[in-house]
Structure formats: C-alpha cells, structure tokens
Design an enzyme around this catalytic site. Structure first.
Site, PDB file in Angstrom:
ATOM      1  N   LYS A 231     -33.151 -11.248 -11.353  1.00  0.00           N
ATOM      2  CA  LYS A 231     -34.204 -11.027 -12.372  1.00  0.00           C
ATOM      3  C   LYS A 231     -33.159 -10.568 -13.801  1.00  0.00           C
ATOM      4  CE  LYS A 231     -38.267  -9.242 -10.019  1.00  0.00           C
ATOM      5  NZ  LYS A 231     -39.185  -8.554  -9.459  1.00  0.00           N
TER       6      LYS A 231
ATOM      7  N   TYR B 177     -45.664 -15.919 -11.397  1.00  0.00           N
ATOM      8  CA  TYR B 177     -46.293 -14.739 -10.798  1.00  0.00           C
ATOM      9  C   TYR B 177     -47.841 -15.081 -11.034  1.00  0.00           C
ATOM     10  CZ  TYR B 177     -42.041 -12.188 -10.576  1.00  0.00           C
ATOM     11  OH  TYR B 177     -40.733 -11.740 -10.236  1.00  0.00           O
TER      12      TYR B 177
ATOM     13  N   ASN C  67     -36.632  -4.028 -10.384  1.00  0.00           N
ATOM     14  CA  ASN C  67     -36.031  -4.198  -9.095  1.00  0.00           C
ATOM     15  C   ASN C  67     -35.149  -5.341  -8.610  1.00  0.00           C
ATOM     16  OD1 ASN C  67     -37.758  -6.112  -8.981  1.00  0.00           O
ATOM     17  ND2 ASN C  67     -39.319  -5.209  -7.479  1.00  0.00           N
TER      18      ASN C  67
ATOM     19  N   HIS D 276     -36.145 -11.319  -7.136  1.00  0.00           N
ATOM     20  CA  HIS D 276     -37.411 -11.939  -6.563  1.00  0.00           C
ATOM     21  C   HIS D 276     -36.821 -12.767  -5.199  1.00  0.00           C
ATOM     22  CE1 HIS D 276     -41.010 -14.358  -5.937  1.00  0.00           C
ATOM     23  NE2 HIS D 276     -40.101 -15.273  -5.783  1.00  0.00           N
TER      24      HIS D 276
ATOM     25  N   GLU E 196     -42.018 -22.421  -4.962  1.00  0.00           N
ATOM     26  CA  GLU E 196     -41.208 -22.053  -5.883  1.00  0.00           C
ATOM     27  C   GLU E 196     -39.958 -23.016  -5.901  1.00  0.00           C
ATOM     28  OE1 GLU E 196     -40.693 -18.127  -4.502  1.00  0.00           O
ATOM     29  OE2 GLU E 196     -42.764 -17.390  -5.310  1.00  0.00           O
TER      30      GLU E 196
HETATM   31  P1  IDP Z   1     -42.072  -8.638  -4.714  1.00  0.00           P
HETATM   32  O1  IDP Z   1     -41.222  -9.257  -5.669  1.00  0.00           O
HETATM   33  O2  IDP Z   1     -41.223  -7.473  -3.477  1.00  0.00           O
HETATM   34  O3  IDP Z   1     -42.384  -9.845  -3.620  1.00  0.00           O
HETATM   35  P2  IDP Z   1     -44.811  -8.530  -5.387  1.00  0.00           P
HETATM   36  O4  IDP Z   1     -45.714  -7.484  -4.978  1.00  0.00           O
HETATM   37  O5  IDP Z   1     -44.863  -9.951  -5.218  1.00  0.00           O
HETATM   38  O6  IDP Z   1     -43.376  -7.887  -5.102  1.00  0.00           O
HETATM   39  O7  IDP Z   1     -44.804  -8.140  -7.102  1.00  0.00           O
HETATM   40  C1  IDP Z   1     -43.977  -8.986  -7.853  1.00  0.00           C
HETATM   41  C2  IDP Z   1     -43.110  -7.946  -8.813  1.00  0.00           C
HETATM   42  O8  IDP Z   1     -43.979  -7.466  -9.781  1.00  0.00           O
HETATM   43  C3  IDP Z   1     -42.426  -7.079  -8.285  1.00  0.00           C
HETATM   44  O9  IDP Z   1     -41.055  -7.369  -7.760  1.00  0.00           O
HETATM   45  C4  IDP Z   1     -42.259  -5.770  -9.290  1.00  0.00           C
HETATM   46  O10 IDP Z   1     -41.238  -6.053 -10.163  1.00  0.00           O
HETATM   47  C5  IDP Z   1     -43.612  -6.088 -10.083  1.00  0.00           C
HETATM   48  N1  IDP Z   1     -44.538  -4.965  -9.554  1.00  0.00           N
HETATM   49  C6  IDP Z   1     -45.235  -5.197  -8.287  1.00  0.00           C
HETATM   50  N2  IDP Z   1     -46.144  -4.104  -8.313  1.00  0.00           N
HETATM   51  C7  IDP Z   1     -45.874  -3.352  -9.331  1.00  0.00           C
HETATM   52  C8  IDP Z   1     -46.507  -2.194  -9.747  1.00  0.00           C
HETATM   53  O11 IDP Z   1     -47.341  -1.561  -9.457  1.00  0.00           O
HETATM   54  N3  IDP Z   1     -45.997  -1.798 -11.241  1.00  0.00           N
HETATM   55  C9  IDP Z   1     -45.138  -2.403 -11.926  1.00  0.00           C
HETATM   56  N4  IDP Z   1     -44.592  -3.819 -11.520  1.00  0.00           N
HETATM   57  C10 IDP Z   1     -44.858  -4.130 -10.159  1.00  0.00           C
HETATM   58 MG    MG Z   2     -43.910 -11.548  -4.297  1.00  0.00          MG
END
Ligand code: IDP
Ligand code: MG
Length: 143
Positions: free
Chosen positions: A3, A43, A106, A109, A120
């Site tokens: 990212k 997304y 974080n 992805h 994807e």
């Molecule tokens: P993942 O990346 O571990 O698969 P997902 O639940 O698919 O996690 O969420 C996609 C991305 O959206 C996450 O990597 C994170 O950056 C963001 N995200 C998920 N939940 C939250 C939240 O509660 N607050 C802010 N950002 C979030």
């Molecule tokens: Mg995800």
C-alpha cells in the site's frame, strides 16, 4: 499489494524479501498509481462501511506495488506473513506486527482466499503481465 504507506516508508524491499525468503515465486510485479475506479472495485466488499471512502482515498494517494506470488498454499501463508488486519493484533514477525501501527496504515493487502486472488489478479493485471518461469530451487522447497 504494498500500500502507499509501505512505498512511502521505503519498506518495499523488506516486504518483497519476506515473500522471497519464504520460498514463493514472483510472477507479476508493477508499480502504479491506482485509479479511484480500481480502488473502489478492489474494495468492493467494504462498500457501505464507515472506513470505505477514507480507505479508497488512501489507496489512491501515492503509488502502490502490485504483485502476484506463486507457491504451495501461498494465499493462506501470505495472510500469516502479513499478519492480522489491525497491527495491534498482528504477531511480531509478521509484516503488520513488525512495522504496522494503525489499522488504516497497515502497509500491505493480501488476497483472503483463492477465489479472491483469482478475481484480484484479473482486476489488477493484464494476461501479458504474468511472467511464468521455473525457479531452480523448487526441489529444495518441495518434496
Ligand atoms: P485485510 O486487509 O486484513 O484483508 P479487511 O477487513 O479486508 O482487512 O479490510 C481492508 C482494509 O480496510 C484493511 O487492510 C484496513 O486498511 C482497512 N480497514 C479495515 N477495517 C477498518 C477499520 O475498522 N477502520 C479503518 N480501516 C479499516
Ligand atoms: Mg481483505
């Protein structure tokens, strides 16, 4: 996908190293500025959630590194190498556990299932951008 924060924090080499060292094979790689359309499609499953629009804004804010990694159980293994979504829950030794600070930054992805990976790859890459090759180390990785 590394990212924008991973690129901005100069963690591209570090992140790629971890997948290489584990034994996975890189078969697609490109740096790109993501369009809003692609970010929204990528997304798609999170549409309607509170963080959706800030997530899309973030993903298009700076370049990303899109990658395709190949290998046995690569999808499940990559999720472990990456670590839990919220870095506070990510184990030390995982990418998010070692370098991540907050859920919205974080670093990386990873596809969450084989079907998602297929979708994807199709969304992010053209057929001719996939590079099949035979790594010489395979017999040292697999029985
Ligand atoms: P993942 O990346 O571990 O698969 P997902 O639940 O698919 O996690 O969420 C996609 C991305 O959206 C996450 O990597 C994170 O950056 C963001 N995200 C998920 N939940 C939250 C939240 O509660 N607050 C802010 N950002 C979030
Ligand atoms: Mg995800």
């Amino acid at each position: 996908m590394i990212k924008p924060d991973g690129v901005q924090r100069h963690l591209v080499g570090e992140i790629i190293s971890r997948f290489e060292a584990k034994g996975f094979t890189l078969v697609g790689l490109k740096m790109m500025k993501v369009s809003r359309e692609l970010a929204e499609q990528h997304y798609d499953v999170h549409k309607g959630k509170s963080f959706f629009s800030s997530l899309v804004d973030f993903i298009i804010s700076a370049p990303v590194i899109a990658m395709i990694w190949e290998g046995e159980n690569v999808v499940a293994a990559a999720r472990k190498i990456i670590g839990a979504t919220d870095p506070i829950n990510a184990e030390p030794g995982s990418i998010r556990g070692d370098f991540g600070v907050s859920i919205g930054r974080n670093l990386i992805h990873g596809s969450d299932a084989i079907e998602t990976a297929r979708r994807e790859i199709e969304l992010w890459f053209k057929e001719e951008e996939l590079v099949g090759w035979e790594p010489v180390r395979q017999s040292w990785l697999y029985e």
